[in-house]
Design an enzyme around this catalytic site. Structure first.
Site, mmCIF file in Angstrom:
data_model
loop_
_atom_site.group_PDB
_atom_site.id
_atom_site.type_symbol
_atom_site.label_atom_id
_atom_site.label_comp_id
_atom_site.label_asym_id
_atom_site.label_seq_id
_atom_site.Cartn_x
_atom_site.Cartn_y
_atom_site.Cartn_z
ATOM 1 N N PHE A 1 3.696 -8.477 3.039
ATOM 2 C CA PHE A 1 2.587 -9.189 2.421
ATOM 3 C C PHE A 1 2.739 -10.678 2.739
ATOM 4 C CE2 PHE A 1 1.976 -5.248 0.432
ATOM 5 C CZ PHE A 1 0.866 -5.249 -0.385
ATOM 6 N N PHE B 1 1.983 9.472 -3.756
ATOM 7 C CA PHE B 1 2.920 8.732 -4.594
ATOM 8 C C PHE B 1 4.280 8.553 -3.905
ATOM 9 C CE2 PHE B 1 0.136 10.495 -8.134
ATOM 10 C CZ PHE B 1 -0.569 9.310 -8.287
ATOM 11 N N ALA C 1 -1.461 14.346 -6.685
ATOM 12 C CA ALA C 1 -0.026 14.459 -6.418
ATOM 13 C C ALA C 1 0.803 14.499 -7.693
ATOM 14 C CB ALA C 1 0.442 13.304 -5.543
ATOM 15 N N LYS D 1 0.847 2.798 1.548
ATOM 16 C CA LYS D 1 1.339 3.986 2.258
ATOM 17 C C LYS D 1 0.314 4.546 3.240
ATOM 18 C CE LYS D 1 2.540 7.139 -0.590
ATOM 19 N NZ LYS D 1 1.361 8.042 -0.620
ATOM 20 N N TRP E 1 -1.748 -3.839 8.485
ATOM 21 C CA TRP E 1 -2.979 -4.224 7.774
ATOM 22 C C TRP E 1 -3.666 -5.381 8.496
ATOM 23 C CZ3 TRP E 1 -4.631 -8.647 5.132
ATOM 24 C CH2 TRP E 1 -5.737 -8.476 4.301
ATOM 25 N N ARG F 1 -5.351 12.828 3.401
ATOM 26 C CA ARG F 1 -6.210 13.464 2.405
ATOM 27 C C ARG F 1 -7.577 12.782 2.373
ATOM 28 N NH1 ARG F 1 -2.945 12.989 -3.022
ATOM 29 N NH2 ARG F 1 -2.270 11.064 -2.017
ATOM 30 N N LYS G 1 -8.993 2.434 -8.305
ATOM 31 C CA LYS G 1 -8.034 2.550 -7.218
ATOM 32 C C LYS G 1 -8.657 2.240 -5.860
ATOM 33 C CE LYS G 1 -4.679 5.793 -5.228
ATOM 34 N NZ LYS G 1 -5.172 5.753 -3.840
ATOM 35 N N THR H 1 -2.170 2.940 4.611
ATOM 36 C CA THR H 1 -2.355 1.956 5.668
ATOM 37 C C THR H 1 -1.236 2.043 6.699
ATOM 38 O OG1 THR H 1 -3.482 0.493 4.098
ATOM 39 C CG2 THR H 1 -2.660 -0.513 6.126
#
Length: 566
Positions: A391, A311, A283, A81, A419, A104, A115, A83
């Site tokens: 992906f 999220f 979140a 998200k 990406w 953020r 993470k 990215t």
């Protein structure tokens, strides 16, 4: 993570890409927004904070378009998200739209845990990523200090005679630190005899779980910040009346510690797009959005502001609209729903280890999760486009299936490959966002009124967003609702504390669970932030470290080059 797209060579690690980018001095980045060095306080060459005076100069300008990026329910397979948010901002600028990204700040806990950071990835990241993922401009340290100054004042108050009549068993204000440290979840303070304070049970939360963090991200100026801190409830007296920071007389000192942290941080993306990176509340227990201050500045300085909420849409987008938009009078123009083949297959029942194998049947079943989140956005009256974040192991058949599924339901969709390709990989999505934004069909509305009873507001979220059949309130929650009513807190919005991994309160129920019961265990008032936290489970506010923390792979060489950050 190492992905390949098509026949392109493997994309280097994030830190390697960041090191190769030809960054612009931040003064030049600010110049894209019509700002000068006088509007900035420089933190070296590539970081700056905005001046307080800037807002007075730009506040009467019309707002640009606000693009909210959200996602399906997150899985260990990854959605990307942040990215996509960064890549979309870059793509909009490639299409000659004056765009800014608003994100953020990452927490050191996840960055050094499992993470990783929150600066995007690949060729769609914000820079300087090593600074942003570490100490940055010191905002989190300021929040930690302000929070713990209040903690120290509470214990000093007890030691000096407890004139407020605080019940030591009902102190609800813990201490904080911006690290994952499970050993600090439950501690005893004040040991060592009379000279060292009053012994009592205490504990630590991670800094991003602090109410001070939520307050900073919703405060509009220093006066509002001090007022919010002052009304924050930290304890209860023996007669069960609330004790606030203002009762202890420390709101001024806490605000002083936050005077610089309140100002938004300006950095840039890998393609020199301006980016505001500011604030970082959790979140699952807070509203999970970057600061209102940063978003408001971006809207005045840009044609398009691309921001995200934490999220999936059931947590982040819902809170962005019901809490942040309410507080700041925001109107999102378009919502981008990020989805991946991998995550949808996982919602369709495929184990993580088998996600690289084609499985159209599982993909079909997993689409139910996307469907529920799209329904939520439509309930809010907002146009939405699905970003199919590609992906390398996705098959053409799987990618085409998602697009056709969306087309059959009248939902626009676009592939993204930001990406691997940066802004060029997001142009299809950017074109769709521009089309929807300029159509001007967004008419957002709330799913509940602030005048409704607390139970009804919770039920509205549970039924309209999660798809719950009913809501069950534990005895403790019922008692807290009565107390909130008595104290006049019943008109505040609801901030649901729920697992992000399921639409329900059971993290193992993936996909789209139906007719389940949502269990409300407790209600915690965050009066300074301006919402009531409804806990559906024992939400962890101090994470622990995994067996192999990311910190074990981090290093720095004699030349100061950083390794292992991602």
């Amino acid at each position: 993570m190492n992905r390949e797209t098509g026949t392109k060579p493997a994309v280097p690690a994030d830190i390697e890409i960041a090191r190769q980018v030809d960054k612009l001095p931040i003064v030049e980045v600010a110049g894209q927004l019509g700002l000068t060095e006088e509007d900035l306080e420089l933190y070296g060459t590539y970081k700056a904070k905005l001046s307080y005076d800037l807002w007075d100069r730009i506040r009467t300008r019309p707002d640009g378009k606000l693009i909210l990026v959200t996602a399906i329910s997150p899985t260990p397979a990854g959605e990307g998200k942040s990215t996509v948010t960064v890549g979309l901002g870059q793509a909009l600028n490639r299409l000659k739209k004056k765009a800014t990204v608003a994100l953020r700040e990452p927490s050191l806990g996840p960055s050094m845990g499992i993470k990783g950071g929150a600066a995007g990835g690949g060729y769609a990241q914000v820079l300087p990523m090593e600074d942003i993922n570490l100490h940055f401009t010191g905002d989190f340290h300021a929040i930690t200090s302000a929070h713990n100054a209040i903690s120290a004042m509470i214990d000093n108050h007890l030691h000096q005679g407890n004139q407020q009549g605080i019940d030591p068993r009902r102190i609800v204000w813990k201490r904080v630190i911006d690290l994952n440290d499970r050993a600090l979840r439950n501690v005893v303070v004040g040991l060592g005899g009379k000279a060292h304070g009053v012994p009592r049970e205490d504990g630590f939360d991670i800094t991003v779980a602090s109410e001070v963090m939520a307050i900073l991200c919703l405060a509009q100026d220093l006066e509002d910040l001090k007022e919010r801190i002052g009304r924050t409830v930290v304890a209860y007296r023996y007669d069960r009346s609330p004790v606030t920071v203002s009762d202890l007389g420390v709101e001024g000192a806490a605000t002083l510690l936050l005077k610089d942290a309140l100002r938004p941080n300006l950095v840039q993306t890998a393609e020199n797009t301006p980016a505001f990176v500011h604030g970082g509340p959790f979140a699952n227990i807070a509203h999970g959005c970057n600061s209102l201050n940063a978003t408001r500045h971006a809207l005045k300085l840009s044609e398009y502001t691309v921001t995200e909420a934490g999220f999936g849409a059931d947590l982040g987008a819902e809170k962005f609209i019901h809490i942040k938009s309410r507080a700041g009078g925001l109107q999102p123009n378009v919502v981008v729903m990020v989805a991946t083949v991998r995550a949808l297959k996982m919602h369709g029942g495929v184990p993580k280890g088998e996600l690289t194998q084609p499985n159209l049947q599982a993909l079909r079943q997993g689409m139910a999760n996307l469907e529920r989140h799209l329904e939520t956005i439509h309930h809010f009256g907002l146009p939405c486009v699905v970003a199919i974040n590609r992906f390398s192991d996705d098959t053409e058949e799987e990618l085409t299936y998602i697009r056709r599924w969306c087309e059959e339901r009248g939902v626009p969709a676009a592939r993204t490959e930001v990406w691997a390709h940066g802004g060029a990989g997001g142009e299809e999505l950017a074109q769709e966002v521009i089309r929807l934004a300029e159509a001007g069909t967004a008419r957002s509305h709330f799913l509940y009124s602030l005048e409704q009873p607390i139970r009804d507001k919770i039920a509205a979220i549970a039924e309209k967003v999660y798809g719950a059949g009913r809501v069950a309130f534990y005895a403790k929650a019922e008692e807290r609702i009565k107390a909130c009513d008595a104290h006049g807190w019943d008109k505040l919005p609801i901030c649901m504390a729920k697992t992000p991994f399921s639409l329900s309160d059971n993290p193992s129920l993936l996909g789209r669970p139906e007719a389940f019961t949502l269990h409300i265990q407790d209600i915690r008032p965050s009066i300074g932030a301006g919402f009531l936290v409804a806990l559906t489970e024992n939400v962890m506010t101090m994470p622990g470290l995994p067996k192999q923390p990311a910190a074990l792979n981090m290093d720095i060489d004699s030349a100061g080059r950083v390794y292992g950050l991602f």
